[in-house]
Scaffold this motif. Structure first.
Motif, PDB file in Angstrom:
ATOM      1  N   GLN A 308       0.823  -1.214   0.000  1.00 14.09           N
ATOM      2  CA  GLN A 308       0.000   0.000   0.000  1.00 14.09           C
ATOM      3  C   GLN A 308       0.857   1.263   0.000  1.00 14.09           C
ATOM      4  OE1 GLN A 308      -2.916  -0.556  -1.157  1.00 14.09           O
ATOM      5  NE2 GLN A 308      -4.270   0.017   0.522  1.00 14.09           N
ATOM      6  N   THR A 309       2.070   1.166   0.532  1.00 17.73           N
ATOM      7  CA  THR A 309       2.980   2.313   0.484  1.00 17.73           C
ATOM      8  C   THR A 309       3.394   2.599  -0.955  1.00 17.73           C
ATOM      9  OG1 THR A 309       3.785   1.783   2.706  1.00 17.73           O
ATOM     10  CG2 THR A 309       5.164   3.234   1.360  1.00 17.73           C
ATOM     11  N   ALA A 310       3.556   1.555  -1.764  1.00 15.87           N
ATOM     12  CA  ALA A 310       3.852   1.767  -3.182  1.00 15.87           C
ATOM     13  C   ALA A 310       2.724   2.537  -3.853  1.00 15.87           C
ATOM     14  CB  ALA A 310       4.070   0.425  -3.880  1.00 15.87           C
ATOM     15  N   LEU A 311       1.483   2.203  -3.514  1.00 19.05           N
ATOM     16  CA  LEU A 311       0.338   2.942  -4.059  1.00 19.05           C
ATOM     17  C   LEU A 311       0.328   4.376  -3.551  1.00 19.05           C
ATOM     18  CD1 LEU A 311      -2.348   3.150  -5.569  1.00 19.05           C
ATOM     19  CD2 LEU A 311      -3.468   2.086  -3.592  1.00 19.05           C
ATOM     20  N   LEU A 312       0.612   4.550  -2.263  1.00 19.41           N
ATOM     21  CA  LEU A 312       0.632   5.893  -1.681  1.00 19.41           C
ATOM     22  C   LEU A 312       1.679   6.778  -2.352  1.00 19.41           C
ATOM     23  CD1 LEU A 312      -0.032   8.041   0.472  1.00 19.41           C
ATOM     24  CD2 LEU A 312       1.562   6.847   2.000  1.00 19.41           C
ATOM     25  N   VAL A 313       2.887   6.255  -2.534  1.00 19.92           N
ATOM     26  CA  VAL A 313       3.955   7.036  -3.165  1.00 19.92           C
ATOM     27  C   VAL A 313       3.557   7.432  -4.585  1.00 19.92           C
ATOM     28  CG1 VAL A 313       6.322   6.909  -4.035  1.00 19.92           C
ATOM     29  CG2 VAL A 313       5.783   6.076  -1.732  1.00 19.92           C
ATOM     30  N   THR A 314       2.937   6.515  -5.313  1.00 22.26           N
ATOM     31  CA  THR A 314       2.477   6.827  -6.667  1.00 22.26           C
ATOM     32  C   THR A 314       1.454   7.943  -6.660  1.00 22.26           C
ATOM     33  OG1 THR A 314       2.829   4.510  -7.285  1.00 22.26           O
ATOM     34  CG2 THR A 314       1.488   5.839  -8.768  1.00 22.26           C
ATOM     35  N   VAL A 315       0.534   7.910  -5.711  1.00 22.53           N
ATOM     36  CA  VAL A 315      -0.492   8.953  -5.613  1.00 22.53           C
ATOM     37  C   VAL A 315       0.131  10.287  -5.231  1.00 22.53           C
ATOM     38  CG1 VAL A 315      -2.500   9.699  -4.275  1.00 22.53           C
ATOM     39  CG2 VAL A 315      -2.381   7.356  -5.149  1.00 22.53           C
ATOM     40  N   LEU A 316       1.106  10.271  -4.318  1.00 21.87           N
ATOM     41  CA  LEU A 316       1.746  11.524  -3.917  1.00 21.87           C
ATOM     42  C   LEU A 316       2.480  12.172  -5.093  1.00 21.87           C
ATOM     43  CD1 LEU A 316       3.173  10.521  -0.419  1.00 21.87           C
ATOM     44  CD2 LEU A 316       1.219  12.002  -0.899  1.00 21.87           C
ATOM     45  N   VAL A 317       3.119  11.361  -5.913  1.00 18.73           N
ATOM     46  CA  VAL A 317       3.763  11.898  -7.115  1.00 18.73           C
ATOM     47  C   VAL A 317       2.704  12.446  -8.072  1.00 18.73           C
ATOM     48  CG1 VAL A 317       5.148  11.323  -9.144  1.00 18.73           C
ATOM     49  CG2 VAL A 317       5.777  10.396  -6.903  1.00 18.73           C
ATOM     50  N   ALA A 318       1.591  11.726  -8.175  1.00 19.60           N
ATOM     51  CA  ALA A 318       0.527  12.150  -9.084  1.00 19.60           C
ATOM     52  C   ALA A 318      -0.108  13.468  -8.664  1.00 19.60           C
ATOM     53  CB  ALA A 318      -0.540  11.061  -9.165  1.00 19.60           C
ATOM     54  N   LEU A 319      -0.044  13.792  -7.375  1.00 20.94           N
ATOM     55  CA  LEU A 319      -0.622  15.059  -6.912  1.00 20.94           C
ATOM     56  C   LEU A 319      -0.038  16.253  -7.653  1.00 20.94           C
ATOM     57  CD1 LEU A 319      -0.797  14.506  -3.037  1.00 20.94           C
ATOM     58  CD2 LEU A 319      -2.731  14.866  -4.576  1.00 20.94           C
ATOM     59  N   ARG A 320       1.197  16.152  -8.094  1.00 17.53           N
ATOM     60  CA  ARG A 320       1.853  17.259  -8.790  1.00 17.53           C
ATOM     61  C   ARG A 320       1.337  17.433 -10.220  1.00 17.53           C
ATOM     62  NH1 ARG A 320       6.497  19.170  -6.461  1.00 17.53           N
ATOM     63  NH2 ARG A 320       7.203  18.097  -4.573  1.00 17.53           N
ATOM     64  N   PHE A 321       0.621  16.435 -10.718  1.00 19.31           N
ATOM     65  CA  PHE A 321       0.185  16.470 -12.111  1.00 19.31           C
ATOM     66  C   PHE A 321      -1.327  16.549 -12.256  1.00 19.31           C
ATOM     67  CE2 PHE A 321       4.227  14.214 -11.856  1.00 19.31           C
ATOM     68  CZ  PHE A 321       4.990  14.904 -12.782  1.00 19.31           C
ATOM     69  N   GLY A 322      -2.008  16.882 -11.185  1.00 23.69           N
ATOM     70  CA  GLY A 322      -3.458  17.005 -11.259  1.00 23.69           C
ATOM     71  C   GLY A 322      -4.154  15.694 -10.969  1.00 23.69           C
ATOM     72  N   ASP A 323      -5.416  15.633 -11.324  1.00 21.06           N
ATOM     73  CA  ASP A 323      -6.226  14.457 -11.021  1.00 21.06           C
ATOM     74  C   ASP A 323      -6.055  13.394 -12.109  1.00 21.06           C
ATOM     75  OD1 ASP A 323      -7.058  15.903  -8.885  1.00 21.06           O
ATOM     76  OD2 ASP A 323      -9.003  16.436  -9.706  1.00 21.06           O
ATOM     77  N   LEU A 324      -5.007  12.596 -11.978  1.00 20.42           N
ATOM     78  CA  LEU A 324      -4.734  11.569 -12.971  1.00 20.42           C
ATOM     79  C   LEU A 324      -5.794  10.470 -12.896  1.00 20.42           C
ATOM     80  CD1 LEU A 324      -0.853  11.164 -12.762  1.00 20.42           C
ATOM     81  CD2 LEU A 324      -2.191  12.502 -14.377  1.00 20.42           C
ATOM     82  N   PRO A 325      -6.333  10.044 -14.026  1.00 20.66           N
ATOM     83  CA  PRO A 325      -7.365   8.991 -14.030  1.00 20.66           C
ATOM     84  C   PRO A 325      -6.862   7.710 -13.375  1.00 20.66           C
ATOM     85  CG  PRO A 325      -7.221  10.048 -16.179  1.00 20.66           C
ATOM     86  CD  PRO A 325      -6.055  10.553 -15.378  1.00 20.66           C
ATOM     87  N   GLY A 326      -7.703   7.147 -12.544  1.00 17.76           N
ATOM     88  CA  GLY A 326      -7.357   5.908 -11.872  1.00 17.76           C
ATOM     89  C   GLY A 326      -6.584   6.078 -10.594  1.00 17.76           C
ATOM     90  N   LEU A 327      -6.162   7.303 -10.290  1.00 17.97           N
ATOM     91  CA  LEU A 327      -5.433   7.561  -9.047  1.00 17.97           C
ATOM     92  C   LEU A 327      -6.144   8.585  -8.177  1.00 17.97           C
ATOM     93  CD1 LEU A 327      -1.661   7.631 -10.108  1.00 17.97           C
ATOM     94  CD2 LEU A 327      -2.877   5.825  -8.888  1.00 17.97           C
ATOM     95  N   LEU A 328      -6.496   9.712  -8.757  1.00 17.64           N
ATOM     96  CA  LEU A 328      -7.105  10.788  -7.981  1.00 17.64           C
ATOM     97  C   LEU A 328      -8.414  11.253  -8.607  1.00 17.64           C
ATOM     98  CD1 LEU A 328      -3.900  12.792  -7.076  1.00 17.64           C
ATOM     99  CD2 LEU A 328      -5.510  11.808  -5.442  1.00 17.64           C
ATOM    100  N   THR A 329      -9.126  10.307  -9.192  1.00 16.61           N
ATOM    101  CA  THR A 329     -10.448  10.612  -9.728  1.00 16.61           C
ATOM    102  C   THR A 329     -11.469   9.710  -9.056  1.00 16.61           C
ATOM    103  OG1 THR A 329     -10.029   9.065 -11.552  1.00 16.61           O
ATOM    104  CG2 THR A 329      -9.628  11.412 -11.977  1.00 16.61           C
ATOM    105  N   SER A 330     -12.685  10.163  -8.990  1.00 17.65           N
ATOM    106  CA  SER A 330     -13.730   9.395  -8.315  1.00 17.65           C
ATOM    107  C   SER A 330     -13.968   8.066  -9.028  1.00 17.65           C
ATOM    108  CB  SER A 330     -15.029  10.206  -8.290  1.00 17.65           C
ATOM    109  OG  SER A 330     -16.080   9.432  -7.716  1.00 17.65           O
ATOM    110  N   PRO A 331     -14.005   6.960  -8.276  1.00 17.10           N
ATOM    111  CA  PRO A 331     -14.220   5.635  -8.890  1.00 17.10           C
ATOM    112  C   PRO A 331     -15.701   5.358  -9.122  1.00 17.10           C
ATOM    113  CG  PRO A 331     -13.886   5.365  -6.562  1.00 17.10           C
ATOM    114  CD  PRO A 331     -13.757   6.846  -6.827  1.00 17.10           C
TER     115      PRO A 331
END
Length: 372
Positions: A308-331
């Motif tokens: 789950q930390t691998a997923l968290l790190v990916t999401v934290l990096v994605a925060l810099r690029f906006g709401d990337l689909p599949g990471l920071l968008t509503s499911p």
């Protein structure tokens, strides 16, 4: 790669139970894939981040939780392995100390990472609620590791009891707690008694297996049929949730804490695992498959703690690029599942890169100990 797989297969002791190792690997991979597919975050009011789940919006995918929630198999195999290794141990206190060291030691590095991430996010002005939403799924495996460690440390006492008494007693506690919570209107905190009792059922089934029980196919079929019937009856007739994983916002979860439906479902999984053990053992004669299973088993606890930390790190990096689909968008739409599936290779690569040094070190230590 073929030569590496052949060397691993050749170096494996002849008496190694490869079928049990395959069950453990499948249980770990089921947990990882399940968490990666149901853990979602979305933007809330004012740019805050909240935890979500595709099962909130897409309940038609609930049957996926019946496949990917494999914790009962993890506890079942753990009980089996503990009972077998304890029988060969020279001293029970030393056995407990060694087991606790292997279970507790891997928690330190991810805990430091989580603390560092929390501090960094606070310094950058992220609201506490958003920090909690991001970090809680990453740290959630520690709860189950704590229960597993408690049951492991209690194994010298558990093996003294008749396995049937342990199983029936633990299931009875779960039943009593559920009646108190749901039928008699008892307090919600009462359910946390089931955190130990609920997982003791598959763990005690594993102890029984390690002591020579369940040698017939009929016993495995009985566990599968009985557990399935119980889970279906509780879901269809008594209002238990159909999902076998937690769903954000749901009033009742079958997993946090475990309910009688989860226990019945776990018993069914134990029966299925017993039926699969033979075919899996035969499959493990193929060096490439066995090499993959051996590597997963080598880092099983680290995979459990870090995925789950691998997923968290990916999401934290994605925060810099906006709401990337599949990471920071509503499911909320089925397409989200496809988008998350597209991220799985990234998550797997990040997890492997993070675990690779430890896997190499463990492999080196194993070779050194076997040659000494």
């Amino acid at each position: 790669m073929a030569s590496v797989a052949t060397r691993i297969a050749t170096a494996t002791p002849a008496d190694r139970d490869r079928g049990v190792d395959a069950l453990r690997a499948l249980a770990i991979l089921g947990v990882v894939l399940g968490h990666w597919m149901v853990t979602a975050w979305a933007r809330g009011p004012g740019g805050t981040i909240r935890v979500s789940s595709p099962l909130i919006h897409l309940p038609e995918f609930t049957p996926a939780s019946w496949v990917l929630q494999t914790l009962a198999v993890f506890f079942f195999v753990g009980g089996y392995a503990a009972a077998r290794s304890l029988r060969a141990a020279k001293g029970r206190p030393a056995w407990v100390r060694a087991k606790m060291g292997r279970l507790v030691r891997p928690v330190g590095p991810p805990a430091l990472i989580w603390a560092g991430i929390a501090a960094g996010l606070m310094l950058n002005g992220m609201p506490p609620g958003s920090i909690r939403a991001l970090l809680l799924p990453a740290a959630a495996p520690v709860w189950f590791l704590a229960v597993f460690a408690a049951l492991t440390s209690a194994t010298p006492l558990l093996v003294r009891e008749r396995p049937g008494v342990l199983i029936v007693s633990a299931a009875g506690v779960v039943l009593a707690v559920d009646v108190g919570r749901f039928a008699l209107g008892g307090p919600a905190w009462l359910g946390w008694v089931n955190l130990a009792a609920g997982w003791l059922v598959p763990y005690a089934l594993g102890i029984a297996w390690g002591q020579g029980a369940f040698t017939s196919r009929r016993a495995a079929v009985g566990l599968l049929a009985g557990g399935t019937a119980g889970a279906v009856a509780l879901v269809a007739g008594f209002g238990y949730p159909a999902s076998m994983v937690g769903v954000t916002g749901a009033k009742v979860s079958n997993l946090s804490p475990p309910t009688l439906a989860a226990v019945c479902f776990g018993i069914a999984q134990v029966g299925l695992a017993l039926l699969l053990r033979g075919p899996l053992t035969r499959l493990m004669r193929r060096p490439p498959l066995w090499a993959a299973v051996a590597m997963v088993n080598l880092s099983a606890m680290a995979i459990f703690l870090w995925h789950q930390t691998a997923l968290l790190v990916t999401v934290l990096v994605a925060l810099r690029f906006g709401d990337l689909p599949g990471l920071l968008t509503s499911p909320a739409e089925p397409v989200w599942l496809l988008q998350r599936l597209a991220w799985l290779p990234v998550l797997a690569l990040l997890l492997v890169l993070g675990l690779l040094p430890g896997m190499l070190r463990a492999s080196f230590n194993d070779r050194a100990s076997s040659s000494s």
